[in-house]
Design a protein around this motif. Structure first.
Motif, PDB file in Angstrom:
ATOM      1  N   THR A 192      -1.716  -4.113  16.267  1.00 13.05           N
ATOM      2  CA  THR A 192      -1.046  -2.815  16.396  1.00 13.05           C
ATOM      3  C   THR A 192      -0.116  -2.561  15.218  1.00 13.05           C
ATOM      4  O   THR A 192      -0.110  -1.476  14.627  1.00 13.05           O
ATOM      5  N   ILE A 193       0.682  -3.556  14.873  1.00 12.97           N
ATOM      6  CA  ILE A 193       1.612  -3.406  13.745  1.00 12.97           C
ATOM      7  C   ILE A 193       0.843  -3.219  12.441  1.00 12.97           C
ATOM      8  O   ILE A 193       1.217  -2.398  11.594  1.00 12.97           O
ATOM      9  N   GLY A 194      -0.260  -3.964  12.267  1.00 16.12           N
ATOM     10  CA  GLY A 194      -1.059  -3.820  11.057  1.00 16.12           C
ATOM     11  C   GLY A 194      -1.651  -2.428  10.917  1.00 16.12           C
ATOM     12  O   GLY A 194      -1.688  -1.871   9.810  1.00 16.12           O
ATOM     13  N   MET A 195      -2.106  -1.832  12.034  1.00 12.54           N
ATOM     14  CA  MET A 195      -2.657  -0.480  11.969  1.00 12.54           C
ATOM     15  C   MET A 195      -1.576   0.542  11.628  1.00 12.54           C
ATOM     16  O   MET A 195      -1.802   1.463  10.832  1.00 12.54           O
ATOM     17  N   LYS A 196      -0.395   0.381  12.213  1.00  8.64           N
ATOM     18  CA  LYS A 196       0.703   1.315  11.916  1.00  8.64           C
ATOM     19  C   LYS A 196       1.112   1.248  10.442  1.00  8.64           C
ATOM     20  O   LYS A 196       1.254   2.282   9.776  1.00  8.64           O
ATOM     21  N   VAL A 197       1.306   0.038   9.936  1.00  6.26           N
ATOM     22  CA  VAL A 197       1.751  -0.130   8.553  1.00  6.26           C
ATOM     23  C   VAL A 197       0.671   0.336   7.581  1.00  6.26           C
ATOM     24  O   VAL A 197       0.963   1.016   6.580  1.00  6.26           O
ATOM     25  N   SER A 198      -0.591  -0.008   7.850  1.00  6.25           N
ATOM     26  CA  SER A 198      -1.685   0.398   6.957  1.00  6.25           C
ATOM     27  C   SER A 198      -1.839   1.910   6.922  1.00  6.25           C
ATOM     28  O   SER A 198      -2.023   2.503   5.843  1.00  6.25           O
ATOM     29  N   PHE A 199      -1.746   2.549   8.077  1.00  6.31           N
ATOM     30  CA  PHE A 199      -1.854   4.009   8.114  1.00  6.31           C
ATOM     31  C   PHE A 199      -0.701   4.657   7.357  1.00  6.31           C
ATOM     32  O   PHE A 199      -0.896   5.651   6.642  1.00  6.31           O
ATOM     33  N   ASP A 200       0.488   4.088   7.496  1.00 13.61           N
ATOM     34  CA  ASP A 200       1.653   4.638   6.792  1.00 13.61           C
ATOM     35  C   ASP A 200       1.534   4.453   5.282  1.00 13.61           C
ATOM     36  O   ASP A 200       1.813   5.373   4.506  1.00 13.61           O
ATOM     37  N   MET A 201       1.105   3.275   4.853  1.00 16.36           N
ATOM     38  CA  MET A 201       1.054   2.972   3.418  1.00 16.36           C
ATOM     39  C   MET A 201      -0.115   3.655   2.710  1.00 16.36           C
ATOM     40  O   MET A 201       0.036   4.146   1.583  1.00 16.36           O
ATOM     41  N   LEU A 202      -1.292   3.709   3.354  1.00 19.53           N
ATOM     42  CA  LEU A 202      -2.501   4.171   2.675  1.00 19.53           C
ATOM     43  C   LEU A 202      -2.809   5.650   2.893  1.00 19.53           C
ATOM     44  O   LEU A 202      -3.529   6.256   2.090  1.00 19.53           O
ATOM     45  N   ILE A 203      -2.281   6.236   3.971  1.00 18.64           N
ATOM     46  CA  ILE A 203      -2.560   7.645   4.261  1.00 18.64           C
ATOM     47  C   ILE A 203      -1.294   8.504   4.121  1.00 18.64           C
ATOM     48  O   ILE A 203      -1.268   9.473   3.349  1.00 18.64           O
ATOM     49  N   ILE A 204      -0.247   8.144   4.861  1.00  9.69           N
ATOM     50  CA  ILE A 204       0.958   8.977   4.897  1.00  9.69           C
ATOM     51  C   ILE A 204       1.676   8.982   3.550  1.00  9.69           C
ATOM     52  O   ILE A 204       2.050  10.048   3.030  1.00  9.69           O
ATOM     53  N   SER A 205       1.857   7.809   2.972  1.00  3.99           N
ATOM     54  CA  SER A 205       2.678   7.715   1.750  1.00  3.99           C
ATOM     55  C   SER A 205       2.074   8.429   0.543  1.00  3.99           C
ATOM     56  O   SER A 205       2.743   9.272  -0.069  1.00  3.99           O
ATOM     57  N   PRO A 206       0.817   8.133   0.144  1.00  7.61           N
ATOM     58  CA  PRO A 206       0.304   8.785  -1.073  1.00  7.61           C
ATOM     59  C   PRO A 206      -0.046  10.258  -0.907  1.00  7.61           C
ATOM     60  O   PRO A 206      -0.015  11.014  -1.879  1.00  7.61           O
TER      61      PRO A 206
END
Length: 296
Positions: A192-206
């Motif tokens: 769960t934490i990995g999905m949240k962080v990955s979505f934030d870093m790879l989709i939301i941030s850039p």
């Protein structure tokens, strides 16, 4: 003889029980039940208001001295008042999450940009430099440009304040504590934490976080949308903006979703965002100087 001993023992037990009942009557019933959960002959009701020293409880007798009364009240005040400051802060963050997020993130973003502006040297240009005449060998003189102290840019600081309060504060409060639990769940497993962080870093941030910072700054400086986004792509390609962002925020967000309580996540992010915004302000300021020099 045995009968006399037995009767004396029974008499002594009765005397002790009478003394104990008198001693118990000195302390009001609702004081015992409120503070210690003790019920003397009646059922406890701890939801009642605390009235330990009234005529109804004590009567006309003044069995409880003023010193005992002060000690008991001091005990209650200490037990209730010691975590009062923490309770106020916790209640504010719990009941007004968006307001708390905007205040904390907006102020820290403004302070970060102020530090970045004061610590970043400016490259010489027509607007911020003066010419000095320097004498060289042979009696000839040569003009040398010398940069002056850069003025504080209030518009740039306002842009960071709005970005910090609106995006890093209010939007991330809604994203992390409302939308992410709906999409990925409330659990704290590694998946769960990995999905949240990955979505934030790879989709939301850039595609949202960093472009919004440049768009807000462009609105303050009255730049078009294309000009603002071109400065963003320039910093991504030439100044390693995304790599720097990921190196800071990947470990921070893992710790944030794994350890930090829900109501303090945005405040935790704001602590690291202070240093990140200093870096972002320097990176964006560097590209501005390059563009200004090219235009000159």
């Amino acid at each position: 003889m045995n009968m006399n001993k037995r009767s004396k023992a029974i008499f002594a037990l009765c005397l002790i029980s009478c003394q104990a009942s008198k001693a118990n009557s000195f302390v009001p019933n609702n004081f015992l039940s409120y503070n210690f959960g003790i019920c003397s002959g009646r059922s406890c009701n701890t939801s009642k208001t605390f009235e330990p020293f009234t005529n109804r409880n004590i009567g006309s007798r003044n069995e409880v001295s003023s010193k005992t009364r002060r000690d008991i009240l001091r005990l209650r005040a200490g037990a209730i008042g010691s975590p009062l400051g923490l309770n106020i802060v916790n209640n504010f963050f719990t009941q007004h999450p968006y307001c708390a997020a905007f205040i904390i993130c907006g102020l820290q973003a403004s302070a970060a940009d102020w530090i970045a502006q004061k610590s970043t040297p400016m490259t010489p240009s027509k607007e911020n430099s003066v010419e000095d005449l320097v004498e060289v060998r042979g009696g000839t003189t040569k003009s040398v440009k010398r940069s002056t102290k850069a003025p504080f840019e209030l518009k740039r600081n306002l842009a960071f304040l709005l970005y910090g309060g609106a995006y890093q504060g209010c939007f991330q409060e809604h994203l992390f504590n409302r939308l992410f639990p709906m999409i990925f769940g409330e659990g704290k497993s590694l998946v769960t934490i990995g999905m949240k962080v990955s979505f934030d870093m790879l989709i939301i941030s850039p595609f949202l976080c960093l472009p919004v910072a440049y768009i807000i700054k462009g609105l303050i400086y009255r730049l078009s949308l294309g000009e603002a986004l071109s400065r963003y792509t320039h910093d991504v390609k030439q100044n390693n903006l995304l790599k720097t962002y990921w190196s800071v925020w990947f470990p921070v967000q893992i710790f944030n979703f794994m350890i930090i309580p829900k109501q303090f996540r945005i405040s935790f992010v704001a602590c690291f965002a202070f240093f990140w915004l200093i870096m972002l302000s320097k990176i964006s300021g560097r590209s501005e100087n390059v563009i200004a020099t090219a235009e000159a």
